[in-house]
Design a protein around this motif. Sequence first.
Motif, mmCIF file in Angstrom:
data_model
loop_
_atom_site.group_PDB
_atom_site.id
_atom_site.type_symbol
_atom_site.label_atom_id
_atom_site.label_comp_id
_atom_site.label_asym_id
_atom_site.label_seq_id
_atom_site.Cartn_x
_atom_site.Cartn_y
_atom_site.Cartn_z
ATOM 1 N N PHE A 161 123.313 -37.393 67.940
ATOM 2 C CA PHE A 161 123.787 -36.115 67.911
ATOM 3 C C PHE A 161 123.515 -35.758 69.317
ATOM 4 C CE2 PHE A 161 122.662 -36.972 63.388
ATOM 5 C CZ PHE A 161 123.937 -36.650 62.911
ATOM 6 N N VAL A 162 124.496 -35.078 69.876
ATOM 7 C CA VAL A 162 124.312 -34.604 71.289
ATOM 8 C C VAL A 162 124.629 -33.144 71.562
ATOM 9 C CG1 VAL A 162 125.002 -34.798 73.697
ATOM 10 C CG2 VAL A 162 124.788 -36.753 72.284
ATOM 11 N N ALA A 163 123.816 -32.352 72.214
ATOM 12 C CA ALA A 163 123.881 -30.742 72.238
ATOM 13 C C ALA A 163 122.948 -30.484 73.302
ATOM 14 C CB ALA A 163 123.587 -29.977 70.823
ATOM 15 N N ASP A 164 123.443 -29.195 73.919
ATOM 16 C CA ASP A 164 122.706 -28.557 74.965
ATOM 17 C C ASP A 164 121.248 -27.996 74.312
ATOM 18 O OD1 ASP A 164 124.338 -27.014 73.645
ATOM 19 O OD2 ASP A 164 124.663 -25.590 75.508
ATOM 20 N N VAL A 165 121.337 -27.873 73.122
ATOM 21 C CA VAL A 165 120.025 -27.360 72.389
ATOM 22 C C VAL A 165 120.053 -27.836 71.066
ATOM 23 C CG1 VAL A 165 118.750 -25.370 71.414
ATOM 24 C CG2 VAL A 165 119.940 -25.090 73.650
ATOM 25 N N ILE A 166 118.997 -28.643 70.851
ATOM 26 C CA ILE A 166 118.990 -29.228 69.491
ATOM 27 C C ILE A 166 117.917 -28.299 68.764
ATOM 28 C CG2 ILE A 166 117.838 -31.146 68.187
ATOM 29 C CD1 ILE A 166 120.568 -32.042 69.600
ATOM 30 N N TYR A 167 118.454 -27.776 67.708
ATOM 31 C CA TYR A 167 117.532 -26.813 66.973
ATOM 32 C C TYR A 167 116.630 -27.353 66.053
ATOM 33 C CZ TYR A 167 120.650 -23.073 68.641
ATOM 34 O OH TYR A 167 121.523 -22.408 69.319
ATOM 35 N N PRO A 168 115.516 -26.638 65.735
ATOM 36 C CA PRO A 168 114.395 -27.244 64.788
ATOM 37 C C PRO A 168 114.969 -27.678 63.619
ATOM 38 C CG PRO A 168 113.408 -25.133 65.853
ATOM 39 C CD PRO A 168 115.095 -25.295 66.199
ATOM 40 N N GLU A 169 116.038 -27.129 62.994
ATOM 41 C CA GLU A 169 116.582 -27.522 61.563
ATOM 42 C C GLU A 169 117.176 -28.951 61.903
ATOM 43 O OE1 GLU A 169 117.374 -23.049 61.782
ATOM 44 O OE2 GLU A 169 117.221 -24.721 63.248
ATOM 45 N N LEU A 170 117.985 -29.119 62.685
ATOM 46 C CA LEU A 170 118.551 -30.443 63.064
ATOM 47 C C LEU A 170 117.594 -31.445 63.487
ATOM 48 C CD1 LEU A 170 121.134 -32.278 63.283
ATOM 49 C CD2 LEU A 170 121.376 -31.505 65.649
ATOM 50 N N LYS A 171 116.562 -31.224 64.173
ATOM 51 C CA LYS A 171 115.495 -32.052 64.537
ATOM 52 C C LYS A 171 114.634 -32.649 63.401
ATOM 53 C CE LYS A 171 111.064 -32.163 67.339
ATOM 54 N NZ LYS A 171 110.332 -32.355 66.433
ATOM 55 N N ARG A 172 114.411 -31.718 62.488
ATOM 56 C CA ARG A 172 113.673 -32.220 61.225
ATOM 57 C C ARG A 172 114.635 -33.116 60.737
ATOM 58 N NH1 ARG A 172 111.610 -27.025 61.488
ATOM 59 N NH2 ARG A 172 113.171 -26.209 59.989
ATOM 60 N N ILE A 173 116.009 -32.934 60.318
ATOM 61 C CA ILE A 173 116.940 -33.855 59.571
ATOM 62 C C ILE A 173 116.832 -35.341 60.273
ATOM 63 C CG2 ILE A 173 118.996 -34.003 59.139
ATOM 64 C CD1 ILE A 173 119.348 -31.136 58.642
#
Length: 380
Positions: A171-183
């Motif tokens: 998964f690529v994004a300019d910001v990886i939010y904490p919710e996605l990071k944990r998943i």
Amino acid sequence: MSDGIYIVRNDNTLVEMRSSAFESEDLLQELLATHPSLIAGDAIDPTNPRRWLLIAREQAVPGEEGGFGRWSLDHLFVDQDGVPTLVEVKRASDTRGRREVVAQMLDYAANGVVYWPTDAIRQQFERTCTASERDADEALREHLGRPDADLEEFWRSVDVNLRAGRIRMVFVADVIYPELKRIVEFLNAQMNPAEVLALEIKHYTGQGLRTLVPRLIGRTAEAERRKGSRGSTSPRPELTHEQWFAQFAEERGPGEAGAAQAVYDWWVAQGAKFVVSDAQNPTLIAKLIHAQGECWSAKIKPSGQVVTYLRWLVWSPPFDKVEARREIVEALERTFGQRYGEKAASGEPSVPLTLLQEPEAREKLFAIWQSLVDRIRAGA
């Protein structure tokens, strides 16, 4: 804390680069396609940094056998070991960058490993090279770093990796939010042999310059501990056929081992080649070589089942037609008293080796397979 970076020019002047959003998602996608090294191959595997070969942007993902594409994956790459790498891009401004994109990626992966024929992936790569006026074989040899590389062997490794579910989801994004990071961290720790990662690419601009700073997420100590030697996306050393049979005989006994050896010998006599999968419980898989190409045709499972590999015959006429595959299923049911579900014609109908220990029983199976092989070779 200032969200910026600073570049010192050769003349000792300072360029202040400020964090900024990408102008569009398409720009980020284009940057990844043009500069795949942004996908932090050295962070993914520090001992053997990953290198990326772009198969296609907007790669179609079928949702059924013979489908032309139910979904569209942002990028499909393969690394130097032939591991398919699925890349999905979302900007921080897209709220789907948190949870929905995970379900989307899992759809792509679950269907891609079943319905992507390697020949189609190879053809798509060739089209990508043609569009950029590059020779596909030269591009692949450059990717592998070996002018004498066996290109057919490389594409076979892509096939084996797909079949084994040895893929990478990024998964690529300019910001990886904490919710996605944990998943991502949770999935990467749990899934094997698949790998799940996130890549945050920070974007800075200033004085007409653009700077990109990638940061990999997902390679936690827990994920590495759980995967251990199993977690590497590089194939582990393959058992020889002799080692596989010795292990099988020890676990299943001489009767089933003898039947398995007879099945192996029959396929070899048909011109098939066997591969030992690198799963925790390896399977012996037959690839039939014929005038029109090659196809995975059967396998012997460590659980003592012999499989007719119909799910991998859907690209081999006449078995691209479900009616032809149903004939095989019905013949197996009549002969061995098995009952398969409705999906067996696109699945893996099996016969227990316990039913194949007598030569007469094996000859009945071989007769069904002989019809299958003859029709594949005739293409009708």
